[in-house]
Scaffold this active site. Structure first.
Site, PDB file in Angstrom:
ATOM      1  N   ARG A  74      69.889  31.704  59.692  1.00 28.52           N
ATOM      2  CA  ARG A  74      69.666  33.219  59.901  1.00 28.52           C
ATOM      3  C   ARG A  74      68.406  33.408  60.922  1.00 28.52           C
ATOM      4  NH1 ARG A  74      70.944  38.132  57.933  1.00 28.52           N
ATOM      5  NH2 ARG A  74      72.187  37.370  56.185  1.00 28.52           N
ATOM      6  N   GLU A 103      66.179  33.489  43.850  1.00 32.42           N
ATOM      7  CA  GLU A 103      67.665  33.356  44.258  1.00 32.42           C
ATOM      8  C   GLU A 103      67.988  32.115  43.908  1.00 32.42           C
ATOM      9  OE1 GLU A 103      68.452  34.297  48.378  1.00 32.42           O
ATOM     10  OE2 GLU A 103      70.403  33.080  48.250  1.00 32.42           O
ATOM     11  N   GLU A 125      66.392  44.296  53.139  1.00 33.33           N
ATOM     12  CA  GLU A 125      65.331  43.347  53.977  1.00 33.33           C
ATOM     13  C   GLU A 125      65.095  43.833  55.428  1.00 33.33           C
ATOM     14  OE1 GLU A 125      68.609  40.257  53.281  1.00 33.33           O
ATOM     15  OE2 GLU A 125      66.776  38.810  53.061  1.00 33.33           O
TER      16      GLU A 125
HETATM   17  N1  LUZ Z   1      71.003  34.090  50.784  1.00 32.10           N
HETATM   18  C1  LUZ Z   1      71.875  33.323  51.249  1.00 32.10           C
HETATM   19  C2  LUZ Z   1      70.161  35.102  51.542  1.00 32.10           C
HETATM   20  O1  LUZ Z   1      72.258  32.584  50.418  1.00 32.10           O
HETATM   21  N2  LUZ Z   1      72.477  33.517  52.519  1.00 32.10           N
HETATM   22  C3  LUZ Z   1      71.936  34.686  53.439  1.00 32.10           C
HETATM   23  O2  LUZ Z   1      72.589  34.884  54.528  1.00 32.10           O
HETATM   24  C4  LUZ Z   1      71.041  35.375  52.890  1.00 32.10           C
HETATM   25  N3  LUZ Z   1      70.531  36.247  53.911  1.00 32.10           N
HETATM   26  C5  LUZ Z   1      69.398  36.995  53.426  1.00 32.10           C
HETATM   27  C6  LUZ Z   1      68.755  36.670  52.052  1.00 32.10           C
HETATM   28  N4  LUZ Z   1      69.068  35.885  51.539  1.00 32.10           N
HETATM   29 MO1  MOS Z   2      66.913  37.472  49.509  1.00 38.58          MO
HETATM   30  S1  MOS Z   2      65.607  36.646  50.768  1.00 38.58           S
HETATM   31  O1  MOS Z   2      67.818  38.452  49.876  1.00 38.58           O
HETATM   32  O2  MOS Z   2      66.868  36.428  47.918  1.00 38.58           O
END
Ligand code: LUZ
Ligand code: MOS
Length: 751
Positions: free
Chosen positions: A304, A226, A705
């Protein structure tokens, strides 16, 4: 409908980053990583390395024309170290050579002189020393201090969860090509093409409009790509920019494990208060998140954790505080669940400890306190709850009471083998917690031959999102799937994408596809009405034909497209979707951050060998809240995969850093993930199907998830088995529950 990728996957024809045919003149890069976790760089001598055969250039921060900065949330992370290193493996330089072998050989010849500084690896120590990434945050509901005083039972304790290596099968990597005019095209194995584009632009000092990022698919991401796919892509872009030649870097597994961050470990304190009828009245928790050396996504992960600190329970009085602690480890990052699992483990530990102290089964407390529709989460959102229905279905469909009796009977008849059973309810909020990120776009073209091409911001990483996007277009346009092609994810076609993350990708991008297809369909119906001299309301499309008042007309889909083209009606649409109704006030920590929640219940049974400490997971039986699934195969795959990944985190995956901040579990010989021999002997899965109106695409709830958190049940089932063998075991609440820990727990005693 089967996953559209299965055919090429099975034949080995799917194209991942390393399968892209390289262009003539391609060079290969390798990062020179810091050999220590914290220190001041006295000297970085690249002279000898630069003379090595095949070496073309060695880039350091001095070669960055723009900003030496890749921090996603906070600008606290240089692409390459300048004067200080703050984790083991931090990039110091980027060697570019004619072959990958030559690049790696040259890395070995770089001389690094670092004055060591003290290394912190423990988040509590970091907090004591004031090393916080962001100020702490507190979520509050009611008055937990006052409520605690009215409780019949008040139980406190600590809980620990370790990190988790993403172990995507495809390691990180990128391939950058110079394009005329100083533009760059980047192929990246990233969940966030826009993050790559933005940071490449910043580092090169050029505009985003000159950087094209293209993603075909990923061999897994799980959150690890990510934010952390960015640096490799930017390295390649930087080298391609300087050298005007294509540059590729595809990390070796051990490099990837050593240099990238993982799931944030947490060390937490809890106090839970119950009345004499076992209603949880109050809950207080303090979370210490091990963020690693820089912010990365940790502040969002932290948030979170707070959102999910009460899991699927209603607790009227809550105070939860979370600290993001800076340590000298590689920056930890997103990992499936994104802090939610870490928070949920703590409330489950609190409930299990309370149950043990009071002398009742944990299931009694769990069931009694499940959140109901109309009740409030600590952040103010009101639940539309499937918690109790999922729990009840689990009890009824799987005869859970019979399972409990069987476990008791087994344990009374066996001395050296013990079974344990647990219930694990889950509740996961769907949406990015940062409200502005909940938007997406789609671009749909209908070509003159009637075929359709769909582009979105969704990245296919094995989760099946492309198949779902195809289904949306197919249903809205009433076309067979073979007429529709899902395009690669490309920043020149779709701008300002949110990363494919937060389980929200199919919802956000799917809604955008739906809007785009409906807009085209509306125009086509108008054309059909005029061609057929019929009312618009009487027309619909079905099986590639226009129907009028329910009867097939002579006008086929292809003829309709031709007619629209001749009439100069647009056959393309670019649509935008933003989740309605979301808001959150960070000053009050209240609002409505989630489109909806996903619920479920897992019942887990395990058998522990009380001589050796090894164990089998006998069964995991799940009721999962899918809404109404749009693709049962894909959703089952996500649920089973999420469960097993959660079990891995809770049982066998043990990340070990030494005191110098060096990763010891740095290969698959020392870091064990679940394989076919360690998955549950039985996984049963039934859906809790609902038709409730919600913001999920086609009411098919997000599935990426949430199922990971079923794995937490395995931890508590193992713990219950240990307690059945040795009721006075002093085993605490610390995951993972490795066989070594089980063995120690079996033979330890409370003092
Ligand atoms: N990524 C993010 C995430 O930038 N914000 C989120 O709330 C999130 N939640 C789950 C997985 N990735
Ligand atoms: Mo994710 S932890 O939804 O990249």
């Amino acid at each position: 409908m089967q996953n559209i990728d299965t055919y090429t996957h099975t034949r080995g024809e799917s194209v991942y980053l390393d399968d892209i045919p390289v262009t003539r003149g391609t060079l290969y890069g390798a990062v020179c990583p810091s050999p220590s976790a914290h220190g001041i760089i006295r000297n970085l001598d690249i002279a000898e390395a630069g003379q090595m055969p095949g070496v073309v250039k060695i880039l350091t921060y001095r070669d960055i024309p723009g900003k030496n900065q890749i921090g996603g949330i906070i600008p606290d992370e240089p692409l390459m170290a300048e004067t200080k290193v703050h984790y083991h493996g931090m990039p110091l330089a980027f060697v570019v050579a004619e072959t990958a072998e030559a690049a790696y050989a040259a890395v070995q010849k770089i001389r690094i002189d670092i004055d060591a500084l003290p290394v912190i690896t423990d988040p509590r120590e970091a907090r004591e020393k004031g090393e916080l990434i962001v100020p702490p945050r507190t979520f509050r509901l009611g008055d937990s201090g006052k409520a605690m005083k009215e409780c019949a039972y008040v139980i406190s304790g600590t809980a620990e969860t370790n990190g988790q290596e993403h172990l995507y099968i495809e390691t990180q990597g990128a391939y950058a090509l110079p394009v005329e005019g100083g533009h760059i095209k980047i192929y990246s194995s990233t969940q966030g093409p826009t993050a790559v584009q933005r940071h490449a632009a910043d580092v090169l000092g050029i505009s985003m409009s000159r950087i094209e990022v293209d993603v075909t698919r990923l061999g897994g991401g799980f959150g690890g790509k990510e934010d952390q796919a960015t640096s490799w892509a930017v390295f390649c872009a930087l080298a391609a920019f300087h050298l005007k030649r294509p540059v590729k870097y595809s990390l070796h597994r051990m490099e990837d494990m050593r240099m990238t961050g993982k799931r944030n470990p947490y060390s937490s304190d809890f106090t839970i208060g119950l009345d004499k009828d076992l209603n949880i009245l109050a809950y207080e928790a303090t979370f210490h998140q091990n963020a690693g050396a820089s912010a990365d996504l940790s502040p969002a992960v932290l948030e979170r954790t707070l959102f999910h600190c009460t899991n699927s329970y209603y607790i009227p009085h809550v105070t939860a505080t979370a600290y993001s602690c800076r340590t000298n480890l590689p920056p930890n990052t997103a990992f499936r669940g994104f802090g939610g699992p870490q928070g949920m483990f703590v409330i489950e530990a609190a409930i299990h400890k309370a149950a043990e102290t009071i002398g009742v089964p944990a299931t009694v407390i769990q069931q009694k306190n499940l959140i109901a529709t109309g009740q409030q989460f600590p952040y103010g959102q009101v639940a539309v709850s499937e918690a109790a229905p999922c729990w009840k279905k689990a009890v009824d469909s799987y005869d859970a009471n019979g399972m409990i009796r069987e476990v008791e009977q087994f344990n009374s008849e066996n001395r050296l083998k013990k079974k344990g059973l647990s219930f694990m309810p889950i509740c996961f909020g769907i949406s990015f917690t940062k409200t502005p990120m909940n938007q997406a776009r789609a671009l749909v073209h209908v070509y003159a031959d009637g075929s359709v091409n769909v582009s979105t911001g969704a990245v296919e990483m094995g989760q099946g999102v492309n198949t779902k996007m195809l289904q949306v277009a197919s249903v809205v346009l009433s076309l067979p799937v073979h007429r529709i092609k899902i395009n690669t994810t490309n920043t020149y076609r779709i701008a300002n994408t949110s990363p494919s993350a937060a389980s929200a990708t199919a919802d956000l991008n799917g809604k955008a596809v739906e809007i785009a297809c409906r807009a085209i369909l509306d125009r086509l119906i108008e054309v059909a009405a005029s061609v057929l001299n019929a009312g618009k309301a009487d027309i619909h499309l079905q099986d590639e034909r226009v129907y009028v008042s329910g009867q097939p007309s002579p006008l086929s889909w292809n003829e309709l497209i031709q007619a629209a083209y001749i009439k100069r009606v647009s056959l393309s649409e670019h649509a935008h979707y933003a989740t309605p109704g979301l808001h959150f006030d960070g000053t009050k920590e209240k609002g409505h951050p989630f489109a909806y929640h996903v619920y479920g219940t897992a019942v887990t049974t395990v058998t522990v060998d009380c001589v050796r400490g090894i164990y089998d997971i006998d069964s995991v039986k799940i009721i999962h809240d899918v809404g109404s699934t749009m693709n049962e195969n894909i959703d089952r795959g996500q649920i089973e995969g999420g469960l097993v990944q959660g079990i891995g985190w809770m049982t066998m995956e043990e990340i070990v850093y030494d005191r110098e901040g060096r990763l010891r579990s740095n290969a698959l010989s020392t870091y064990k993930v679940p394989d076919i021999y360690s998955v549950p002997a039985e996984i049963s899965l039934q859906f809790n199907e609902t038709e409730n109106d919600n913001l999920a695409i086609f009411r098919s709830k997000a599935v990426g998830e949430p199922p990971l958190m079923y794995g937490i049940g395995t931890y508590f089932a193992l713990r219950n088995a240990i307690k059945a063998f040795n009721p006075s075991s002093n085993i605490g609440y610390s995951a993972p529950m490795t066989p070594e820990k089980v063995l120690m727990g079996l033979y330890s005693h409370r003092s």
